[in-house]
Design a protein around this motif. Structure first.
Motif, short mmCIF file in Angstrom:
data_model
loop_
_atom_site.label_atom_id
_atom_site.label_comp_id
_atom_site.label_asym_id
_atom_site.label_seq_id
_atom_site.Cartn_x
_atom_site.Cartn_y
_atom_site.Cartn_z
N GLU A 119 -8.37 0.70 -5.38
CA GLU A 119 -7.58 0.03 -4.36
C GLU A 119 -7.25 -1.39 -4.78
O GLU A 119 -6.14 -1.88 -4.53
CB GLU A 119 -8.34 0.03 -3.03
CG GLU A 119 -8.48 1.40 -2.39
CD GLU A 119 -7.15 1.95 -1.92
OE1 GLU A 119 -6.58 1.41 -0.96
OE2 GLU A 119 -6.67 2.92 -2.55
N SER A 120 -8.21 -2.07 -5.44
CA SER A 120 -7.96 -3.44 -5.89
C SER A 120 -6.90 -3.48 -6.99
O SER A 120 -6.02 -4.35 -6.99
CB SER A 120 -9.27 -4.06 -6.41
OG SER A 120 -9.04 -5.34 -6.94
N TRP A 122 -4.43 -1.41 -7.50
CA TRP A 122 -3.09 -1.06 -7.04
C TRP A 122 -2.75 -1.73 -5.71
O TRP A 122 -1.91 -1.23 -4.96
CB TRP A 122 -2.99 0.46 -6.88
CG TRP A 122 -3.19 1.20 -8.17
CD1 TRP A 122 -4.28 1.91 -8.54
CD2 TRP A 122 -2.27 1.29 -9.25
NE1 TRP A 122 -4.12 2.45 -9.79
CE2 TRP A 122 -2.89 2.08 -10.25
CE3 TRP A 122 -0.99 0.78 -9.48
CZ2 TRP A 122 -2.26 2.37 -11.46
CZ3 TRP A 122 -0.36 1.07 -10.70
CH2 TRP A 122 -1.00 1.85 -11.66
N ALA A 123 -3.35 -2.88 -5.45
CA ALA A 123 -3.12 -3.56 -4.17
C ALA A 123 -1.65 -3.97 -4.01
O ALA A 123 -1.11 -3.97 -2.91
CB ALA A 123 -4.02 -4.78 -4.06
N ASN A 124 -0.99 -4.35 -5.10
CA ASN A 124 0.40 -4.81 -5.04
C ASN A 124 1.29 -3.88 -5.86
O ASN A 124 2.15 -4.33 -6.63
CB ASN A 124 0.50 -6.25 -5.56
CG ASN A 124 -0.32 -7.21 -4.73
OD1 ASN A 124 -0.20 -7.26 -3.51
ND2 ASN A 124 -1.17 -8.00 -5.38
N ILE A 125 1.13 -2.61 -5.68
CA ILE A 125 1.88 -1.62 -6.45
C ILE A 125 3.36 -1.66 -6.10
O ILE A 125 3.73 -1.86 -4.93
CB ILE A 125 1.29 -0.21 -6.19
CG1 ILE A 125 1.94 0.82 -7.10
CG2 ILE A 125 1.41 0.18 -4.73
CD1 ILE A 125 1.27 2.18 -7.03
N SER A 126 4.21 -1.47 -7.09
CA SER A 126 5.65 -1.46 -6.85
C SER A 126 6.08 -0.15 -6.22
O SER A 126 5.35 0.85 -6.27
CB SER A 126 6.40 -1.67 -8.18
OG SER A 126 6.21 -0.54 -9.03
N ASP A 127 7.28 -0.12 -5.66
CA ASP A 127 7.78 1.08 -5.01
C ASP A 127 7.90 2.24 -6.01
O ASP A 127 7.57 3.39 -5.69
CB ASP A 127 9.13 0.81 -4.36
CG ASP A 127 9.02 -0.11 -3.16
OD1 ASP A 127 7.89 -0.26 -2.63
OD2 ASP A 127 10.04 -0.70 -2.75
N LEU A 268 -8.48 11.41 -0.38
CA LEU A 268 -7.55 10.47 -1.00
C LEU A 268 -7.84 9.07 -0.49
O LEU A 268 -8.31 8.88 0.62
CB LEU A 268 -6.10 10.85 -0.66
CG LEU A 268 -5.63 12.26 -1.02
CD1 LEU A 268 -4.22 12.48 -0.50
CD2 LEU A 268 -5.70 12.50 -2.52
N THR A 269 -7.52 8.08 -1.33
CA THR A 269 -7.63 6.70 -0.88
C THR A 269 -6.39 6.38 -0.03
O THR A 269 -5.41 7.13 -0.02
CB THR A 269 -7.70 5.73 -2.06
OG1 THR A 269 -6.43 5.76 -2.76
CG2 THR A 269 -8.81 6.12 -3.03
N GLU A 270 -6.43 5.25 0.64
CA GLU A 270 -5.29 4.87 1.48
C GLU A 270 -4.04 4.67 0.64
O GLU A 270 -2.93 5.05 1.05
CB GLU A 270 -5.61 3.60 2.26
CG GLU A 270 -4.52 3.19 3.24
CD GLU A 270 -4.87 1.97 4.06
OE1 GLU A 270 -3.98 1.47 4.78
OE2 GLU A 270 -6.01 1.52 3.98
N THR A 271 -4.20 4.07 -0.56
CA THR A 271 -3.05 3.88 -1.44
C THR A 271 -2.46 5.22 -1.86
O THR A 271 -1.24 5.40 -1.90
CB THR A 271 -3.46 3.07 -2.68
OG1 THR A 271 -3.95 1.79 -2.27
CG2 THR A 271 -2.28 2.88 -3.62
N GLN A 272 -3.32 6.18 -2.19
CA GLN A 272 -2.84 7.51 -2.57
C GLN A 272 -2.12 8.20 -1.42
O GLN A 272 -1.12 8.89 -1.62
CB GLN A 272 -4.01 8.37 -3.06
CG GLN A 272 -4.57 7.95 -4.41
CD GLN A 272 -5.80 8.74 -4.80
OE1 GLN A 272 -6.67 9.00 -3.96
NE2 GLN A 272 -5.89 9.14 -6.05
#
Length: 294
Positions: A119-120, A122-127, A268-272
């Protein structure tokens, strides 16, 4: 038994090398202790059976002429009973597995640590990266039912190239729905519309909510909103695959006209989960559906 334990100790090799692993050491020492105690107790009582004679004061009660001596309980039995009770309390409140090491506990700790790092990272992952991640997750977790193209494998699962079918809308209108209890605990009652009104609503919603709204849409907009994008804790988005909608489906699962979808909570994580939502929206866009995440 002694010969078997001794043979196992020497034949098993590294598995029972004393000093290498305290678990193995304790297991072997426990085995020897059990053998020693068993042999000692067995010999003691065999000898006692051969030589001892029953003595003492008989109780007044008897059954079928068989009396019972008023002897104290065996000291060893009493100590064993009390020791077992003490050990039970220790094991329940202090011992393994409550507060001690376990492989399951270690696995859970490592999983949580990895998820935190993930999560850390990919905290600011692009679209674009979010869609790419969603595609990877989708192909593993979702494609077995929805198909690699998201079209639902001939009705086996929801066709994700569009938001909802007319048949599904009519099913919910006629039967109600209470799938998403974590986000929308009130659910939707059955019979909010019927006959021609239900047909018009279903056609309007399944068509992407384009064109003039049917008069009966007022029964829906009071909860789903005038634009169909839902209201927090009242009703879900029925226009697009928003993050809230997809995350709710993954958390609660879903039942509908096609069948039941299990929940994916904890897998799944929240980002996933948000990545899956972004990828599903990208699938619809390939088929001409303009999804928004509002």
């Amino acid at each position: 038994i002694i010969a078997l334990m001794t043979g196992t100790y020497f034949v098993a090799g590294d598995s029972f090398k004393l000093g290498d692993d305290y678990i193995n050491d304790l297991t072997m020492l426990g085995g020897f202790a059990i053998i020693g105690i068993t042999v000692f107790v067995a010999l003691k009582y065999v000898n006692q059976i051969k030589n001892d004679k029953a003595t003492g004061e008989l109780a007044e009660e008897n059954w079928d002429g068989i009396g019972e001596y008023k002897n104290n309980i065996p000291v060893g039995w009493g100590m064993l009973f009390i020791g077992t009770m003490i050990w039970q309390l220790w094991y329940f409140f202090v011992g393994y597995p409550t507060n001690q090491f376990s492989q399951i506990g270690q696995y859970n700790e490592e999983t949580l640590e990895y998820q935190a790092k993930f999560e850390s990272k990919w905290a600011n992952i692009s679209d674009n990266d979010l869609v790419g991640m969603g595609q990877s997750v989708f192909l593993v977790q979702c494609a077995p039912c929805h198909g690699v193209d998201g079209e639902g494998i001939n009705g086996k699962a929801q066709d994700l190239t569009k938001r909802i079918s007319k048949e599904s809308v009519l099913h919910v209108i006629n039967n109600g729905a209470n799938n998403f209890t974590s986000k929308y605990p009130g659910g939707m009652p059955a019979g909010m519309a019927s006959g021609a009104d239900a047909e018009e609503i279903a056609t309007f919603v399944a068509g992407g909510m384009k064109g003039a709204k049917p008069a009966a849409w007022a029964a829906c907009s009071s909860c789903h909103g005038e634009n169909g994008e839902g209201m927090p804790f009242v009703a879900p988005n029925i226009k697009t695959y928003s993050d809230d909608l997809v995350l709710t489906v993954l958390k609660d699962g879903k039942k509908g006209i096609i069948g039941a979808m299990p929940n994916f909570e904890g897998r799944l994580t929240e980002t996933q989960e948000k990545a899956v939502a972004a990828y599903i929206r990208s699938i619809g866009e390939q088929y001409g559906w303009k999804h928004t995440n509002e």
